[in-house]
Design an enzyme around this catalytic site. Structure first.
Site, PDB file in Angstrom:
ATOM      1  N   LYS A 181     -63.985  35.250 109.743  1.00  0.00           N
ATOM      2  CA  LYS A 181     -64.087  34.567 111.029  1.00  0.00           C
ATOM      3  C   LYS A 181     -62.869  33.653 111.244  1.00  0.00           C
ATOM      4  O   LYS A 181     -62.121  33.391 110.296  1.00  0.00           O
ATOM      5  CB  LYS A 181     -65.398  33.780 111.102  1.00  0.00           C
ATOM      6  CG  LYS A 181     -66.651  34.646 110.839  1.00  0.00           C
ATOM      7  CD  LYS A 181     -66.889  35.704 111.911  1.00  0.00           C
ATOM      8  CE  LYS A 181     -67.777  36.851 111.501  1.00  0.00           C
ATOM      9  NZ  LYS A 181     -69.185  36.585 111.368  1.00  0.00           N
TER      10      LYS A 181
HETATM   11  C1  LIG Z   1     -70.591  37.251 111.123  1.00  0.00           C
HETATM   12  C2  LIG Z   1     -71.672  37.266 112.134  1.00  0.00           C
HETATM   13  C3  LIG Z   1     -72.943  36.711 111.901  1.00  0.00           C
HETATM   14  C4  LIG Z   1     -73.430  36.322 110.532  1.00  0.00           C
HETATM   15  O1  LIG Z   1     -72.718  35.367 109.912  1.00  0.00           O
HETATM   16  P1  LIG Z   1     -72.793  35.225 108.298  1.00  0.00           P
HETATM   17  O2  LIG Z   1     -72.101  33.918 108.094  1.00  0.00           O
HETATM   18  O3  LIG Z   1     -72.083  36.376 107.714  1.00  0.00           O
HETATM   19  O4  LIG Z   1     -74.226  35.170 107.921  1.00  0.00           O
HETATM   20  C5  LIG Z   1     -73.831  36.636 112.944  1.00  0.00           C
HETATM   21  N1  LIG Z   1     -73.524  37.100 114.162  1.00  0.00           N
HETATM   22  C6  LIG Z   1     -72.350  37.685 114.417  1.00  0.00           C
HETATM   23  C7  LIG Z   1     -72.074  38.181 115.783  1.00  0.00           C
HETATM   24  C8  LIG Z   1     -71.385  37.805 113.407  1.00  0.00           C
HETATM   25  O5  LIG Z   1     -70.223  38.423 113.653  1.00  0.00           O
END
Ligand SMILES: *Cc1c(COP(=O)(O)O)cnc(C)c1O
Length: 353
Positions: A181
């Site tokens: 991210k």
């Molecule tokens: C990455 C992601 C999540 C989950 O996040 P984690 O930290 O991996 O649990 C939820 N929603 C979206 C749209 C994502 O891309």
């Protein structure tokens, strides 16, 4: 090898982590957690941030803090990560899916209203891959029907819709700080809201629903979803570089787009909409459904050349776990499944210049 993603970590992360070790503050009680919450809330124009252990945890907390439970339905995109539908199911509510727009890959907002029933409590808007969901008509629809809005902005930190930051829409927003991210804490997430009662409930669900007056007496079931001071230290350093990260991701996305524009038989991401310029969290490519190029074969060949790829999300209504539980049985014919079956992703890795 060009991996799908590598986190960019620098001297500032080291400096803030060293401060955790020097002061002994490593747990969630350390001062960086509140600092990171405040800085992230500021970055997305929210009043409150509640840091948690992942984006998935943030979705669980957001759904529970809104009081969504048995007897309720939540409308969400078919095309998303399982965390979204899982949060609804774990709360005892029923997920109801809306098909994807084949060009933006986001939930087709024009198809939401037909899914609204007297049981609908909320719409979960999930921004997919690089362009935000069309929030203006979605918010109008929520207002008209008295529905809550949960915004999953996990992929969209640094993005805006009509000039307004993603992460600031609806009753509650969530972020993820997984390493792929825009801002990472290793693992981590955040619940964001302008509603102080909702923020309080989120803090309670994050921390086992301890009663403020009588510790170890519980009226609700929560989780230990706390973020550590170590994670928040990394997050603070990352957040300082957010604008630069976004600029670099956009530059990489444009470079892929330029160099792939002449390749026949592939659909590239839209560069932008009226409301937003693509942030290229990932660079999605859909193969034409004409039998010439098969996504798996292309992924294998790119792998042979040292280029990492990932398949697209697999849609919720086709997930064996949900079919087994009896969900989505009437949804076998969503029309835009094809964007899933013939698709690959190039991540716009932060480390590639
Ligand atoms: C990455 C992601 C999540 C989950 O996040 P984690 O930290 O991996 O649990 C939820 N929603 C979206 C749209 C994502 O891309």
């Amino acid at each position: 090898m060009i991996p799908v993603n590598t986190p960019v970590l620098g001297p500032r992360e080291k400096e803030l982590l060293a401060r955790c070790i020097d002061t002994g503050w490593i747990s969630s009680e350390g001062p960086f957690v509140a600092e990171f919450e405040a800085a992230t809330a500021r970055a997305v124009d929210r009043r409150f941030g509640v840091a948690v252990s992942s984006g998935t945890a943030a979705l669980d907390v957001a759904v529970s803090a809104l009081g969504i439970g048995p007897g309720d339905e939540v409308i969400l995109p078919a095309f998303t990560i399982i965390s979204c539908a899982a949060a609804v199911v774990r709360a005892g509510a029923v997920p109801v899916v809306v098909d994807a727009d084949p060009v933006t890959w986001n939930m087709d907002v024009a198809r939401i209203e037909e899914k609204i029933t007297p049981k609908t409590r909320a719409i979960m808007a999930v921004h997919i891959y690089g362009l935000p969901v069309d929030m203006r008509p979605l918010m109008a629809l929520a207002e008209k029907h008295g529905l809550k809005v949960i915004e999953d902005a996990a992929e969209m930190l640094g993005q805006t819709y009509g000039g307004q930051p993603c992460g600031s829409f609806g009753d509650v927003s969530v972020l993820s700080f997984y390493p792929n991210k825009q801002v990472t804490t290793g693992e981590g997430g955040m619940v964001l809201t302008d509603d102080s009662a909702l923020a309080d409930r989120s803090r309670s669900f994050r921390n086992l629903c301890f009663e403020p007056g009588r510790r170890f007496v519980h009226h609700h079931l929560g989780w230990n979803y706390r973020m550590t001071n170590l994670q928040a230290a990394v997050g603070l350093a990352q957040l300082e570089r957010l604008a630069d990260t976004v600029r670099r991701k956009r530059a990489m996305g444009r470079r892929y787009a330029e160099n792939l524009s002449a390749v026949p038989g592939i659909q590239l991401p839209l560069a932008g909409t009226d409301q937003a310029e693509n942030i290229y969290w990932v660079f999605g490519v859909v193969m034409a459904d004409d039998g010439r190029l098969d996504a798996e074969a292309v992924m294998a060949r790119l792998g042979d050349h040292g280029i990492g790829t990932r398949p697209f999300f697999w849609p919720m209504h086709l997930q064996p776990v949900f079919r087994k539980m009896g969900f989505f049985t009437g949804e076998s014919n969503l029309v835009n499944n094809s964007c899933v079956e013939f698709s690959i992703i190039f991540y716009t890795s932060k480390s590639i210049r």
